[in-house]
Enzyme design. Sequence first.
Site, PDB file in Angstrom:
ATOM      1  N   ASP A  84       1.695 -12.007  90.983  1.00  0.00           N
ATOM      2  CA  ASP A  84       2.155 -12.919  92.034  1.00  0.00           C
ATOM      3  C   ASP A  84       1.608 -12.463  93.386  1.00  0.00           C
ATOM      4  OD1 ASP A  84       3.677 -14.306  90.207  1.00  0.00           O
ATOM      5  OD2 ASP A  84       5.606 -13.892  91.166  1.00  0.00           O
ATOM      6  N   HIS A 124       1.208 -11.662  84.300  1.00  0.00           N
ATOM      7  CA  HIS A 124       0.538 -12.219  85.476  1.00  0.00           C
ATOM      8  C   HIS A 124       0.975 -11.573  86.779  1.00  0.00           C
ATOM      9  CE1 HIS A 124       4.200 -14.737  85.557  1.00  0.00           C
ATOM     10  NE2 HIS A 124       3.963 -14.846  86.853  1.00  0.00           N
ATOM     11  N   HIS A 180      11.277 -12.596  94.934  1.00  0.00           N
ATOM     12  CA  HIS A 180      10.186 -13.438  95.414  1.00  0.00           C
ATOM     13  C   HIS A 180      10.231 -13.569  96.934  1.00  0.00           C
ATOM     14  CE1 HIS A 180       9.944 -14.721  91.167  1.00  0.00           C
ATOM     15  NE2 HIS A 180       8.696 -15.038  91.453  1.00  0.00           N
ATOM     16  N   HIS A 224       2.505 -17.099  96.946  1.00  0.00           N
ATOM     17  CA  HIS A 224       3.272 -17.780  95.898  1.00  0.00           C
ATOM     18  C   HIS A 224       4.606 -18.297  96.442  1.00  0.00           C
ATOM     19  CE1 HIS A 224       5.045 -18.811  92.139  1.00  0.00           C
ATOM     20  NE2 HIS A 224       5.776 -17.738  91.995  1.00  0.00           N
ATOM     21  N   HIS A 241       0.541 -18.626  86.596  1.00  0.00           N
ATOM     22  CA  HIS A 241       1.694 -17.760  86.310  1.00  0.00           C
ATOM     23  C   HIS A 241       2.017 -17.765  84.822  1.00  0.00           C
ATOM     24  CE1 HIS A 241       2.545 -17.052  90.637  1.00  0.00           C
ATOM     25  NE2 HIS A 241       1.761 -18.122  90.697  1.00  0.00           N
ATOM     26  N   TRP A 278     -17.909 -19.429  71.437  1.00  0.00           N
ATOM     27  CA  TRP A 278     -17.228 -19.380  72.736  1.00  0.00           C
ATOM     28  C   TRP A 278     -16.210 -20.500  72.820  1.00  0.00           C
ATOM     29  CZ3 TRP A 278     -21.437 -20.462  77.069  1.00  0.00           C
ATOM     30  CH2 TRP A 278     -22.199 -21.582  76.723  1.00  0.00           C
TER      31      TRP A 278
HETATM   32 MN    MN Z   1       4.865 -15.559  88.820  1.00  0.00          MN
END
Ligand code: MN
Length: 256
Positions: free
Chosen positions: A75, A73, A207, A79, A69, A61
Amino acid sequence: MSALAHLAASLATGAVKTVDLTHTLDPDFPVMILPPEFGQCARFRVEEVSRYDERGPGWYWRNFSCGEHTGTHFDAPIHWISGRDLPNATVDAIPTSAFVGPVCVLDCSAEAAEDEDYLLDVEAIKAWEATHGEIPAGAWVLMRTDWSKKSGAEYLNMREDGAHTPGPTSEAIRFLVETREILGFGTETVGTDAGQGAHLSPPYPAHYILHGAGKLGLQCLANLDQLPATGAILICPPLKIKHGSGSPLRVLALVE
Ligand code: MN
């Protein structure tokens, strides 16, 4: 037959298959680079805890760390400053129904090959709809550019004046959010905005507008060339990080 029994049978026969839209988490995978006065997103890092040795004779492991991010990924609305006061704006609080839904894929690969700063506009969305039908409310919309086939410096495509990668215009995002009421918007590049998105109005419109309206983002997607324009189902649950602004995740599509 029930809808899920039909799905199970279709998966068993291969009539419905899974497509992996995820890059492998790897220390070499590029992350967004901001101007040096700002904090920076960390790359993926991994250290071995044990591998059938004196540290753990029967087991292998590792510990890993990364930014919220990093890699392929998700958002969350929180964010961006435009979404910071919205309810359920963090990855642990977003209703899970947002993580499974229909997906429309807008193929901009030819345009992005011609112009690294290509901007998807409302006209291009309406041209896509003339062929494939209106984008339904509650859909994920993915911008295919084939950018995921690039690697290393070519992927970020940074120059003295910043990154040069494709993305949407502010009008296109506003149209998708306000007129089509999409659930989220995803790209193959390192951000939902174009590399030169700081110079649009508002700056970083994907965004700003998406997250201000409680909508979601996906970045660093791969294999969008394996998806049909319509008809697939996207599966994209982020990690349930307390108060998380985003999360690396495995993104799958169910395709007939
Ligand atoms: Mn992002």
